[in-house]
Scaffold this motif. Sequence first.
Motif, PDB file in Angstrom:
ATOM      1  N   LEU A  53       0.804  -1.197   0.099  1.00  0.00           N
ATOM      2  CA  LEU A  53      -0.054   0.005  -0.031  1.00  0.00           C
ATOM      3  C   LEU A  53       0.877   1.322  -0.153  1.00  0.00           C
ATOM      4  N   LEU A 105      -4.401   2.496  -4.192  1.00  0.00           N
ATOM      5  CA  LEU A 105      -5.140   1.898  -3.172  1.00  0.00           C
ATOM      6  C   LEU A 105      -6.035   0.617  -3.936  1.00  0.00           C
ATOM      7  N   GLU A 106      -6.854   1.189  -4.977  1.00  0.00           N
ATOM      8  CA  GLU A 106      -7.501   0.311  -5.883  1.00  0.00           C
ATOM      9  C   GLU A 106      -6.794  -0.705  -6.723  1.00  0.00           C
ATOM     10  N   CYS A 108      -3.628  -1.738  -5.735  1.00  0.00           N
ATOM     11  CA  CYS A 108      -3.407  -2.894  -4.860  1.00  0.00           C
ATOM     12  C   CYS A 108      -4.492  -3.935  -4.539  1.00  0.00           C
ATOM     13  N   SER A 109      -5.698  -3.397  -4.401  1.00  0.00           N
ATOM     14  CA  SER A 109      -6.623  -4.207  -4.102  1.00  0.00           C
ATOM     15  C   SER A 109      -7.286  -5.233  -5.028  1.00  0.00           C
ATOM     16  N   ASN A 110      -7.358  -4.631  -6.280  1.00  0.00           N
ATOM     17  CA  ASN A 110      -7.474  -5.426  -7.566  1.00  0.00           C
ATOM     18  C   ASN A 110      -6.399  -6.430  -7.965  1.00  0.00           C
ATOM     19  N   GLY A 113      -4.758  -7.973  -4.144  1.00  0.00           N
ATOM     20  CA  GLY A 113      -5.705  -8.473  -2.862  1.00  0.00           C
ATOM     21  C   GLY A 113      -5.555  -7.826  -1.591  1.00  0.00           C
ATOM     22  N   THR A 115      -6.046  -4.923   0.645  1.00  0.00           N
ATOM     23  CA  THR A 115      -6.888  -3.689   0.950  1.00  0.00           C
ATOM     24  C   THR A 115      -6.592  -3.037   2.094  1.00  0.00           C
ATOM     25  N   THR A 116      -6.987  -1.939   2.343  1.00  0.00           N
ATOM     26  CA  THR A 116      -6.753  -0.914   3.600  1.00  0.00           C
ATOM     27  C   THR A 116      -6.992  -1.793   4.798  1.00  0.00           C
ATOM     28  N   GLN A 117      -8.275  -2.682   4.767  1.00  0.00           N
ATOM     29  CA  GLN A 117      -8.855  -3.478   5.873  1.00  0.00           C
ATOM     30  C   GLN A 117      -7.595  -4.710   6.167  1.00  0.00           C
ATOM     31  N   THR A 118      -7.181  -5.279   5.255  1.00  0.00           N
ATOM     32  CA  THR A 118      -6.186  -6.399   5.139  1.00  0.00           C
ATOM     33  C   THR A 118      -4.914  -5.826   5.936  1.00  0.00           C
ATOM     34  N   HIS A 119      -4.436  -4.736   5.207  1.00  0.00           N
ATOM     35  CA  HIS A 119      -3.233  -3.970   5.861  1.00  0.00           C
ATOM     36  C   HIS A 119      -3.466  -3.813   7.358  1.00  0.00           C
TER      37      HIS A 119
END
Length: 141
Positions: A53, A105-106, A108-110, A113, A115-119
């Motif tokens: 991230l 961020l998008e 990294c998520s796509n 996998g 996400t800010t929540q995973t981080h």
Amino acid sequence: MKKLSILELYVSGFTRLALSSTKEFLITPNNIHSLLGTNGSGKSSLMELMTMLPPDRKDFGEGGYKKITFRYDSDYYVMYSTDNKHTLYKNNEVVIESTGIKNMLEICSNTFGITTQTHNFMLNKINFVNMSMLARKDFIT
């Protein structure tokens, strides 16, 4: 399952360390590193940099940057972030350049996998024990 491996993390001009005399550092695999410090010295802030991230713009002084090199599946990536620009390279070609953190961020998520929540979960910022059963289920799925 795809494997993600951090190959190198280089940080220069990081402003959230209490010891401002440390201007830059390099972390590589196959070496043992220790991170010691008093409360508020920047240990957790430094750990936050060890993900794909992009960092917050307030983390770096003028001219400072984060460069993280990693392998995801069979491809090599480099994310280079300054206080006002983020660039992601895949196999030495630019994938995206952005002045905003939202696009990165998008990506990294796509792509990875992460996400800010995973981080936040990896950094123990989410208290899984205190989540409701429904919140746990939503987090896991």
